[in-house]
Design a protein around this motif. Structure first.
Motif, PDB file in Angstrom:
ATOM      1  N   GLY A 107      25.239  -5.037  -6.800  1.00  0.00           N
ATOM      2  CA  GLY A 107      23.883  -4.587  -7.139  1.00  0.00           C
ATOM      3  C   GLY A 107      23.499  -3.320  -6.422  1.00  0.00           C
ATOM      4  N   LYS A 108      22.392  -2.736  -6.895  1.00  0.00           N
ATOM      5  CA  LYS A 108      21.928  -1.465  -6.335  1.00  0.00           C
ATOM      6  C   LYS A 108      20.721  -1.733  -5.443  1.00  0.00           C
ATOM      7  CE  LYS A 108      21.598   0.595 -10.433  1.00  0.00           C
ATOM      8  NZ  LYS A 108      21.397   1.668 -11.418  1.00  0.00           N
ATOM      9  N   ILE A 109      20.594  -0.909  -4.430  1.00  0.00           N
ATOM     10  CA  ILE A 109      19.464  -1.104  -3.516  1.00  0.00           C
ATOM     11  C   ILE A 109      18.634   0.168  -3.446  1.00  0.00           C
ATOM     12  CG2 ILE A 109      20.776  -2.717  -2.085  1.00  0.00           C
ATOM     13  CD1 ILE A 109      20.724  -0.476   0.093  1.00  0.00           C
ATOM     14  N   CYS A 110      17.463   0.045  -2.875  1.00  0.00           N
ATOM     15  CA  CYS A 110      16.721   1.235  -2.441  1.00  0.00           C
ATOM     16  C   CYS A 110      15.830   0.824  -1.276  1.00  0.00           C
ATOM     17  CB  CYS A 110      15.903   1.853  -3.575  1.00  0.00           C
ATOM     18  SG  CYS A 110      14.477   0.908  -4.079  1.00  0.00           S
ATOM     19  N   GLY A 111      15.428   1.807  -0.488  1.00  0.00           N
ATOM     20  CA  GLY A 111      14.455   1.563   0.571  1.00  0.00           C
ATOM     21  C   GLY A 111      13.090   1.986   0.067  1.00  0.00           C
ATOM     22  N   VAL A 112      12.052   1.347   0.584  1.00  0.00           N
ATOM     23  CA  VAL A 112      10.679   1.807   0.332  1.00  0.00           C
ATOM     24  C   VAL A 112       9.950   1.754   1.672  1.00  0.00           C
ATOM     25  CG1 VAL A 112       8.473   1.307  -0.779  1.00  0.00           C
ATOM     26  CG2 VAL A 112      10.583   1.085  -2.096  1.00  0.00           C
ATOM     27  N   SER A 113       9.497   2.922   2.132  1.00  0.00           N
ATOM     28  CA  SER A 113       8.798   2.908   3.420  1.00  0.00           C
ATOM     29  C   SER A 113       7.292   2.966   3.209  1.00  0.00           C
ATOM     30  CB  SER A 113       9.264   4.091   4.283  1.00  0.00           C
ATOM     31  OG  SER A 113       9.017   5.307   3.649  1.00  0.00           O
ATOM     32  N   ILE A 114       6.605   2.190   4.045  1.00  0.00           N
ATOM     33  CA  ILE A 114       5.139   2.241   4.056  1.00  0.00           C
ATOM     34  C   ILE A 114       4.773   3.322   5.071  1.00  0.00           C
ATOM     35  CG2 ILE A 114       2.997   0.977   4.464  1.00  0.00           C
ATOM     36  CD1 ILE A 114       4.465  -1.615   3.753  1.00  0.00           C
ATOM     37  N   MET A 115       4.251   4.429   4.563  1.00  0.00           N
ATOM     38  CA  MET A 115       3.975   5.576   5.437  1.00  0.00           C
ATOM     39  C   MET A 115       2.681   5.322   6.230  1.00  0.00           C
ATOM     40  SD  MET A 115       4.640   8.325   2.450  1.00  0.00           S
ATOM     41  CE  MET A 115       4.169   9.801   3.317  1.00  0.00           C
ATOM     42  N   ARG A 116       2.694   5.841   7.474  1.00  0.00           N
ATOM     43  CA  ARG A 116       3.655   6.699   8.071  1.00  0.00           C
ATOM     44  C   ARG A 116       4.711   5.960   8.867  1.00  0.00           C
ATOM     45  NH1 ARG A 116       0.818   9.279  13.392  1.00  0.00           N
ATOM     46  NH2 ARG A 116       0.012   7.169  13.365  1.00  0.00           N
ATOM     47  N   ALA A 117       4.333   4.855   9.560  1.00  0.00           N
ATOM     48  CA  ALA A 117       5.253   4.259  10.522  1.00  0.00           C
ATOM     49  C   ALA A 117       6.571   3.802   9.878  1.00  0.00           C
ATOM     50  CB  ALA A 117       4.568   3.091  11.244  1.00  0.00           C
ATOM     51  N   GLY A 118       6.498   3.336   8.633  1.00  0.00           N
ATOM     52  CA  GLY A 118       7.701   2.848   7.973  1.00  0.00           C
ATOM     53  C   GLY A 118       8.762   3.917   7.796  1.00  0.00           C
ATOM     54  N   GLU A 119       8.330   5.175   7.766  1.00  0.00           N
ATOM     55  CA  GLU A 119       9.313   6.261   7.621  1.00  0.00           C
ATOM     56  C   GLU A 119      10.267   6.316   8.813  1.00  0.00           C
ATOM     57  OE1 GLU A 119       6.249   9.340   6.853  1.00  0.00           O
ATOM     58  OE2 GLU A 119       7.612   9.915   5.259  1.00  0.00           O
ATOM     59  N   ALA A 120       9.820   5.799   9.948  1.00  0.00           N
ATOM     60  CA  ALA A 120      10.671   5.782  11.129  1.00  0.00           C
ATOM     61  C   ALA A 120      11.907   4.902  10.917  1.00  0.00           C
ATOM     62  CB  ALA A 120       9.872   5.275  12.334  1.00  0.00           C
ATOM     63  N   MET A 121      11.855   4.035   9.903  1.00  0.00           N
ATOM     64  CA  MET A 121      12.977   3.115   9.672  1.00  0.00           C
ATOM     65  C   MET A 121      13.961   3.666   8.634  1.00  0.00           C
ATOM     66  SD  MET A 121      10.727  -0.397   9.735  1.00  0.00           S
ATOM     67  CE  MET A 121      12.094  -1.535   9.883  1.00  0.00           C
ATOM     68  N   GLU A 122      13.622   4.800   8.050  1.00  0.00           N
ATOM     69  CA  GLU A 122      14.473   5.325   6.969  1.00  0.00           C
ATOM     70  C   GLU A 122      15.854   5.734   7.469  1.00  0.00           C
ATOM     71  OE1 GLU A 122      12.381   8.475   5.036  1.00  0.00           O
ATOM     72  OE2 GLU A 122      10.774   7.152   4.326  1.00  0.00           O
ATOM     73  N   GLN A 123      15.900   6.392   8.636  1.00  0.00           N
ATOM     74  CA  GLN A 123      17.198   6.878   9.109  1.00  0.00           C
ATOM     75  C   GLN A 123      18.140   5.708   9.405  1.00  0.00           C
ATOM     76  OE1 GLN A 123      18.129  10.126   9.016  1.00  0.00           O
ATOM     77  NE2 GLN A 123      20.162   9.266   9.367  1.00  0.00           N
ATOM     78  N   GLY A 124      17.583   4.629   9.952  1.00  0.00           N
ATOM     79  CA  GLY A 124      18.408   3.440  10.227  1.00  0.00           C
ATOM     80  C   GLY A 124      19.033   2.908   8.946  1.00  0.00           C
ATOM     81  N   LEU A 125      18.274   2.956   7.869  1.00  0.00           N
ATOM     82  CA  LEU A 125      18.812   2.503   6.580  1.00  0.00           C
ATOM     83  C   LEU A 125      19.861   3.487   6.070  1.00  0.00           C
ATOM     84  CD1 LEU A 125      18.741   0.543   4.203  1.00  0.00           C
ATOM     85  CD2 LEU A 125      16.806   1.831   3.278  1.00  0.00           C
TER      86      LEU A 125
END
Ligand code: PRP
Ligand code: URA
Length: 247
Positions: A107-125
């Protein structure tokens, strides 16, 4: 960019992690609250994780260290989150010509960040899932009422066919995450294809959420004691977005 450490990373071997001898010697706030919902998964409470959480909870920790240690916890959350995605059997041949029956992600995935703090988790993903698509939802909690307000969303057009890793480090009243999930469901994402990755949750927030969305999974590093009069998590770590981006 890799931030240089100012101090050595805490590790149990160096004696920096918790060294309590008996369960009853542990201060209450260092023990994650348990919740009895099958869809809520708390990371293994290793001395290393507790030491990392201690670093980011400390108000004296400066921004560079806050970023560094938060990123280490985020990596643990992403790795655990990926364990909840489906796999199928996959056989390979090793360099010594032996068959190995393993698995691969389906299956395919995607990330969705809740801005602003959630963007801090994007690089980890991104560090774990190369070229992963990432959608954004800008939700801000009103400082007076603590109610979430939606300003913007931009999501992959085929999101309904993807597994969604929803990213937000702080889960206080749960209002922001609930609004984000409602947006994802309105775009056609099945509830059981949503995985919410979170650093610190309040017991009431996570309980309400688990009941409201029984098919969605939450992966969190720690469930704290509660909320204060301003609906900040206690003992918590203060305002994650401010500490990661601006303080
Ligand atoms: C914080 C946090 C969550 C929300 C949690 O964001 O990142 O999104 O509050 O609170 P809740 O569970 O009570 O909704 P905030 O709105 O402060 O914005 P920020 O990310 O810009 O700091
Ligand atoms: N948002 C934060 O960043 N921290 C809290 O404790 C609550 C909401």
């Amino acid at each position: 960019m890799v931030h240089e450490q100012k101090s050595p990373a805490p590790s149990p071997a160096q004696g920096v992690g918790p060294t309590y001898r008996r369960e009853d010697e542990k201060p209450t706030a260092t023990v994650s609250k348990e919740v009895s919902y099958e869809n809520v998964h708390i990371l293994p409470q290793t001395p290393q994780l507790i030491a990392l959480l201690t670093m980011i909870r400390d108000k004296r920790t400066d921004r560079a260290d806050f970023i560094f240690y938060s990123n280490r916890i985020i990596r643990l959350l992403v790795e655990e989150g990926l364990n909840h995605l489906p796999v199928v059997e996959h056989s390979v041949t090793t360099p010594v010509n032996r068959a190995y029956l393993g698995v691969r992600f389906e299956g395919k995935i995607c990330g969705v960040s809740i801005m602003r703090a959630g963007e801090a988790m994007e690089q980890g993903l991104r560090d774990c899932c190369r070229s992963v698509r990432i959608g954004k939802i800008l939700i801000q909690r009103d400082e007076e009422t603590c109610q979430p307000k939606l300003f913007y969303d931009k999501l992959p057009t085929d999101i309904a066919k993807r597994w969604v890793l929803l990213l937000d480090p702080m889960f206080a009243t749960g209002g922001s995450a609930t609004l984000a999930v409602e947006i994802l469901k309105a775009k056609g994402v099945p509830e059981d294809h949503i995985l919410f990755l979170n650093l610190i949750a309040s017991p009431s927030g996570v309980t309400d959420f688990a009941e409201r969305f029984p098919k969605l999974r939450v992966v969190t590093a720690f469930i704290d004691q509660g909320l204060d009069e301003k609906k900040y998590i206690t003992p918590g770590l203060g305002d994650f977005g401010d500490r990661y981006y601006t303080l």
